[in-house]
Design a protein around this motif. Structure first.
Motif, short mmCIF file in Angstrom:
data_model
loop_
_atom_site.label_atom_id
_atom_site.label_comp_id
_atom_site.label_asym_id
_atom_site.label_seq_id
_atom_site.Cartn_x
_atom_site.Cartn_y
_atom_site.Cartn_z
N ILE A 1 0.84 -1.20 0.00
CA ILE A 1 0.00 0.00 0.00
C ILE A 1 0.88 1.24 0.00
O ILE A 1 1.75 1.39 0.86
CB ILE A 1 -0.90 0.01 1.26
CG1 ILE A 1 -1.64 -1.33 1.39
CG2 ILE A 1 -1.88 1.15 1.22
CD1 ILE A 1 -2.28 -1.54 2.75
N VAL B 1 1.82 4.84 0.79
CA VAL B 1 1.43 5.75 1.88
C VAL B 1 2.38 6.94 1.92
O VAL B 1 3.39 6.99 1.21
CB VAL B 1 1.48 5.05 3.26
CG1 VAL B 1 0.59 3.82 3.28
CG2 VAL B 1 2.90 4.67 3.62
N VAL C 1 -3.04 7.02 4.13
CA VAL C 1 -3.44 6.08 3.08
C VAL C 1 -4.65 6.71 2.41
O VAL C 1 -5.72 6.75 2.99
CB VAL C 1 -3.84 4.72 3.67
CG1 VAL C 1 -4.11 3.72 2.55
CG2 VAL C 1 -2.79 4.19 4.62
N LEU D 1 -8.14 0.78 9.34
CA LEU D 1 -8.21 1.19 7.94
C LEU D 1 -9.58 0.77 7.45
O LEU D 1 -10.00 -0.36 7.68
CB LEU D 1 -7.12 0.42 7.21
CG LEU D 1 -6.75 0.74 5.79
CD1 LEU D 1 -6.27 2.17 5.68
CD2 LEU D 1 -5.66 -0.23 5.35
N ALA E 1 -4.82 3.72 -2.45
CA ALA E 1 -3.40 3.43 -2.50
C ALA E 1 -3.07 2.12 -3.20
O ALA E 1 -2.01 1.96 -3.76
CB ALA E 1 -2.85 3.41 -1.08
#
Ligand code: ATP
Length: 371
Positions: free
Chosen positions: A243, A245, A260, A309, A331
């Motif tokens: 991911i 970030v 994110v 998240l 992301a």
């Protein structure tokens, strides 16, 4: 049996293609080493140089105490098993297995004894008088293995030996190869593009990309501590979530966080403890890696602030024992495993993503998070 030491090995084909670059590997006597990587990464070329089927451009290969760069393939005392099996179609199975022994002028009675013993181990006894053309793919593969085993070579070199088999046979033969190698204790170099095969078979796994060794180590070490993004993404199925970030330090709380998309999350203290240098990267872009199974302790939205998240699941794949749930994130898409509980918690029982509030918690950054 012997160790194989590969030192600074390189291959440039006549057309200028560099297939292998400065490859060094120390393969212990009796070790099962798997060379793995995507198509074209140079693993077959490397194996063929060890076998003597390809000229070495740079570096050395040592088998036992002999540097074999200039030793012809037939004198290296290694047995190769190919993806294509490379059986002699006009010879029956007995003669295919016996072929190498006849070349070496092993006495007839000894050949008979050894071939029958190998046929017994590989459950080929009832096929010895048949020709390869009349056998199934799995049986042919076992003949190819038999031909390698019967010679009692110093090393086995295997190039994708299972890739022509269907999925079920592949798993069976994989276990059989593992058992045989363990019982015989023969040094083995095994080439595959299949990371599951690599992880299940190898004492150690060497990951290659574009001719260059990326990392070598026991499967679990590669899984837990990949040295770079390529290895992180290559090892593991389903793959690690990677991911994109942005790292930042919260001016008020002093907490070290990642952004994110439009969500902000704290990084686990344990991670910062392990990687204190991360704090120096505030303001930088980074890639966070989380294994799908590390997201399993998910909860409904409203979990600890700063640690969760959230996203709406957009695909559920039921795979029998596991359920994979895909979440789109700005992301990168994220996959979680073992999420029956998650689906139930979200008030949907089996059918994500029909949540009432349209939001499902994906998970938290676990202590095993990689940045
Ligand atoms: P695969 O899994 O598809 O077999 P690989 O990782 O085993 O791939 P190699 O077959 O070793 O890769 O090939 C490595 C690179 O060398 C590739 O870019 C390939 O195109 C190139 N190559 C292979 N053989 C030759 C050749 N005879 N001449 C020129 N280039 C070659």
């Amino acid at each position: 049996m012997a160790e194989i030491v590969i030192d600074g090995l390189g291959k440039v084909y006549p057309d200028g293609t560099r297939a292998v670059n400065d490859l060094s590997l120390d393969i212990q006597d009796g070790e099962f080493l798997v060379l793995v990587g995507p198509s074209g990464c140079g693993k077959t070329t490397a194996l063929r140089m060890v076998a003597g089927l390809e000229q070495i451009s740079e570096g050395t290969v040592r088998i036992g105490d002999q540097v074999v760069n200039n030793v012809p393939a037939r004198d290296r005392d290694v047995a190769m098993v190919f993806q294509s099996y490379a059986l002699y179609p006009h010879l029956n199975i007995f003669e295919n297995i016996a072929f190498g022994l006849r070349l070496r002028k092993v006495p007839k009675a000894e050949i008979d004894k050894r071939v029958r013993e190998v046929a017994r181990v590989l459950e080929l006894e009832e096929h010895l008088t048949r020709k390869p053309g009349n056998l199934s793919g799995g049986q042919r593969q076992r003949v190819a293995m038999g031909r390698a085993i019967v010679r009692e070579p110093r090393a086995f070199l295997m190039d994708e030996p299972l890739s022509n088999l269907d999925a079920k046979l592949r798993v069976q033969m994989r276990a059989q190869i593992a058992r045989i190698q363990r019982d015989l204790g023969v040094t083995t170099v095994y080439v595959t593009h299949d990371q599951t095969e690599a992880m299940t078979l190898g004492d150690r796994v060497a990951v290659m990309k574009r001719g260059v060794l990326q990392q070598v180590g026991p499967p679990q070490e590669l899984y837990d501590h990949p040295c770079n993004l390529f290895v992180a993404g290559f090892v593991g199925s389903p793959g690690m979530n990677l991911i994109c970030v942005e790292l930042h330090e919260d001016g008020q709380t002093g907490r070290f966080r990642v952004r994110v998309g439009d969500q902000h999350l704290d990084l686990p203290e344990s991670l910062l403890h392990r990687r204190p240098a991360l704090r120096g990267y505030a303001g930088s872009k980074a890639v966070v890696g989380i294994r799908p199974e590390d997201m399993e302790d998910a909860e409904i939205v409203g979990g600890t602030e700063g640690a969760t998240l959230t996203s709406v699941a957009d695909l559920v794949e039921a795979m029998g024992s596991d359920v994979l749930v895909h979440f789109p994130l700005d992301a990168a898409p994220v996959v979680t495993e073992d999420t029956r509980e998650l689906a139930r918690d979200a008030g949907t029982d089996e059918t994500l993503p029909a949540t009432d509030d349209g939001v499902v918690l994906v998970g938290r950054f676990s202590p095993r998070t990689h940045v």
